[in-house]
Design an enzyme around this catalytic site. Structure first.
Site, mmCIF file in Angstrom:
data_model
loop_
_atom_site.group_PDB
_atom_site.id
_atom_site.type_symbol
_atom_site.label_atom_id
_atom_site.label_comp_id
_atom_site.label_asym_id
_atom_site.label_seq_id
_atom_site.Cartn_x
_atom_site.Cartn_y
_atom_site.Cartn_z
ATOM 1 N N TYR A 146 -5.623 7.536 -7.693
ATOM 2 C CA TYR A 146 -4.550 7.616 -8.975
ATOM 3 C C TYR A 146 -5.982 8.794 -9.637
ATOM 4 O O TYR A 146 -4.961 9.377 -10.409
ATOM 5 C CB TYR A 146 -4.130 6.633 -9.481
ATOM 6 C CG TYR A 146 -2.319 6.743 -8.981
ATOM 7 C CD1 TYR A 146 -2.507 6.035 -7.534
ATOM 8 C CD2 TYR A 146 -1.057 6.623 -9.575
ATOM 9 C CE1 TYR A 146 -1.316 5.625 -6.925
ATOM 10 C CE2 TYR A 146 -0.385 6.248 -9.045
ATOM 11 C CZ TYR A 146 0.114 6.312 -7.607
ATOM 12 O OH TYR A 146 0.909 4.900 -7.567
ATOM 13 N N LYS A 195 -8.015 -3.227 2.278
ATOM 14 C CA LYS A 195 -8.515 -3.119 3.588
ATOM 15 C C LYS A 195 -9.810 -2.596 3.898
ATOM 16 O O LYS A 195 -10.146 -1.715 4.055
ATOM 17 C CB LYS A 195 -7.088 -1.668 3.546
ATOM 18 C CG LYS A 195 -7.455 -1.028 5.138
ATOM 19 C CD LYS A 195 -6.033 -1.096 5.870
ATOM 20 C CE LYS A 195 -6.298 -0.817 7.088
ATOM 21 N NZ LYS A 195 -5.383 -1.269 8.224
ATOM 22 N N ASP A 227 -1.636 -3.755 5.226
ATOM 23 C CA ASP A 227 -0.917 -3.598 6.279
ATOM 24 C C ASP A 227 -0.101 -4.762 7.140
ATOM 25 O O ASP A 227 1.313 -5.407 6.526
ATOM 26 C CB ASP A 227 -1.408 -3.026 7.636
ATOM 27 C CG ASP A 227 -2.720 -3.536 7.447
ATOM 28 O OD1 ASP A 227 -3.295 -4.210 7.509
ATOM 29 O OD2 ASP A 227 -3.146 -3.475 8.904
ATOM 30 N N ASP A 251 0.432 -0.026 -5.924
ATOM 31 C CA ASP A 251 2.040 1.184 -6.305
ATOM 32 C C ASP A 251 3.589 0.858 -5.067
ATOM 33 O O ASP A 251 4.366 0.247 -5.276
ATOM 34 C CB ASP A 251 2.127 2.297 -6.141
ATOM 35 C CG ASP A 251 3.205 3.139 -6.394
ATOM 36 O OD1 ASP A 251 4.284 3.098 -6.839
ATOM 37 O OD2 ASP A 251 2.869 4.486 -5.561
ATOM 38 N N ASP A 255 6.520 -1.928 -4.961
ATOM 39 C CA ASP A 255 8.415 -1.865 -4.631
ATOM 40 C C ASP A 255 9.021 -2.356 -3.183
ATOM 41 O O ASP A 255 10.001 -2.728 -4.001
ATOM 42 C CB ASP A 255 7.930 0.097 -4.532
ATOM 43 C CG ASP A 255 8.799 1.169 -5.306
ATOM 44 O OD1 ASP A 255 7.958 0.854 -6.289
ATOM 45 O OD2 ASP A 255 9.185 1.641 -4.753
HETATM 46 C C1 IPM Z 1 5.129 2.838 -10.764
HETATM 47 C C2 IPM Z 1 5.778 5.144 -9.896
HETATM 48 C C3 IPM Z 1 4.441 5.929 -11.262
HETATM 49 C C4 IPM Z 1 2.930 5.163 -9.717
HETATM 50 C C5 IPM Z 1 4.715 6.972 -11.168
HETATM 51 C C6 IPM Z 1 6.297 7.039 -11.596
HETATM 52 C C7 IPM Z 1 3.675 7.776 -10.692
HETATM 53 O O1 IPM Z 1 6.056 4.910 -9.250
HETATM 54 O O2 IPM Z 1 5.055 2.770 -11.743
HETATM 55 O O3 IPM Z 1 4.767 2.477 -9.622
HETATM 56 O O4 IPM Z 1 3.065 5.621 -9.251
HETATM 57 O O5 IPM Z 1 2.468 4.375 -10.737
HETATM 58 MG MG MG Z 2 5.678 2.478 -8.087
#
Ligand code: IPM
Ligand code: MG
Length: 361
Positions: A146, A195, A227, A251, A255
């Site tokens: 990032y 990884k 993975d 990240d 999710d």
């Molecule tokens: C998160 C989001 C952010 C990230 C984006 C919006 C830049 O997906 O907070 O997980 O990737 O960190």
């Molecule tokens: Mg995210």
């Protein structure tokens, strides 16, 4: 106690959910005798529309001068919103990355919990969901891909894009320490995800995590390749307590973890530096498709406000009051659209906030 809080309503459903979180904090303040002082700042699209940039230096300074920051969500529809026609460093997300970096918020805590009341929403097979799960993803937030150097060039008529993934041992050590510290307060297990079969940055990650682990003999450490971790999250999520990982992996895995709870609208998060200061926000996005319609689920933001009371202000009793009120509302059968199930009563964002406030008073 005086609590100075900077709020970032942001974009999409952000303003609606932050309003409900403030309502909840006000109820707590009234009951337990605290003074809340809020200052709003603009970030993301809301800031672009006014200032032409997703975050101003003044906004950063306002945030820095507070005790904690409460955020809703930022960003819009990436295919239709004019914000995404701007240069990448002027888009809404750049504001979020900039505030993380400016305030040194390197530790991102993302709990993923299967709520008993919402177990039917879990997309996993019932024999897996029946075991329940309660994990915390500790994601490194200010390094790695990032924040590495990136560029797009053209060489001999061929376009080429470069992103760099860098970690130094100090960046790894400080997040590893946070991971082990929090594991000590939980079920004392850290799964460090990397990884290391391919990446040098992961091999250093693994080595430094091993070093830190020596100071925490009471915590079990295991290493897992990213993975495999992605598979294990759907196969046997109950095995995880603290997942410790770098920015990009965190990240993606966070999710995935939130999706298997079946209730992303419920999941809070905290981004901390090495003081008590933190930025608290729901794990979900700005849901522009339902913005302004009183349909959003404010619970993740309300639970983020509870995390703020706990981590930045050491107000555990007050945080418990919020967490219990949320559980009670669910027990009483109220749901927003995203977590709706048969036999429950569907309510909007404001009503959900009111119901939680009623149960705090
Ligand atoms: C998160 C989001 C952010 C990230 C984006 C919006 C830049 O997906 O907070 O997980 O990737 O960190
Ligand atoms: Mg995210």
């Amino acid at each position: 106690m005086e609590l100075k809080i900077t709020c970032i309503p942001g974009d999409g459903i952000g303003p609606e959910i932050v309003a409900e979180a403030k309502k909840t904090l006000d109820a707590v303040a009234e009951k337990y005798g605290h003074d809340m002082h809020y200052t709003d700042i603009l970030m993301g699209g809301a800031s672009i529309d006014v200032h032409g940039v997703p975050l101003t230096d003044e906004a950063i300074e306002t945030a820095r001068s507070a005790d904690a920051v409460l955020m809703g969500s930022i960003g819009g529809d990436t295919t239709t919103s004019p914000w995404y026609k701007l240069a990448p460093n002027l888009r809404p997300e750049a504001g979020l990355l900039a505030i993380r970096k400016a305030l040194n918020l390197f530790a991102n805590l993302r709990p993923a919990v299967l709520y008993e009341e919402l177990a039917q929403a879990c997309p996993l097979k019932t024999d897996i969901s029946a075991r329940g799960f309660d994990m915390l993803i500790m994601r490194e937030l200010t390094g790695g891909l990032y924040f590495g150097e990136r560029k797009t060039v053209e060489e001999n008529g061929v376009r080429k894009a470069i992103d760099t993934l860098t970690y130094d041992e100090n960046e790894i050590r400080r997040i590893a320490i946070k991971g082990f510290e929090i594991a000590r307060k939980r079920r004392k297990k850290v799964t460090s995800v990397d990884k290391a079969n391919v990446l040098d940055s992961s091999r250093l990650w693994r080595a430094v995590v091993e070093e830190v682990a020596k100071d925490y003999p009471d915590v079990v450490l295991e290493h897992m390749l990213v993975d495999n971790c992605a598979m294990q999250l759907v196969k046997d999520p109950a095995q995880f307590d603290v997942i410790l990982t770098e920015n990009m992996f965190g990240d993606i895995l966070s999710d995935e973890a939130s999706m298997v709870t079946g209730s992303i609208g419920m999941l809070s998060s905290a981004s901390l530096n090495d003081t008590k200061f933190g930025l608290y926000e729901p794990s979900h996005g700005s849901a522009p498709d339902i913005a302004g319609q009183d349909k959003a689920n404010p619970i993740a933001t309300i639970l983020s406000a509870s995390m703020m009371l706990r981590y930045s202000f050491d107000l555990d009793k007050e945080a418990d009051a919020i967490d219990n009120a949320v559980k009670q509302v669910l027990k009483d059968g109220y749901r927003t659209g995203d977590i709706m199930s048969v036999g429950c009563e569907q309510v909007g964002c404001k009503k959900m906030g009111d119901l939680i406030v009623e149960r705090i008073k």
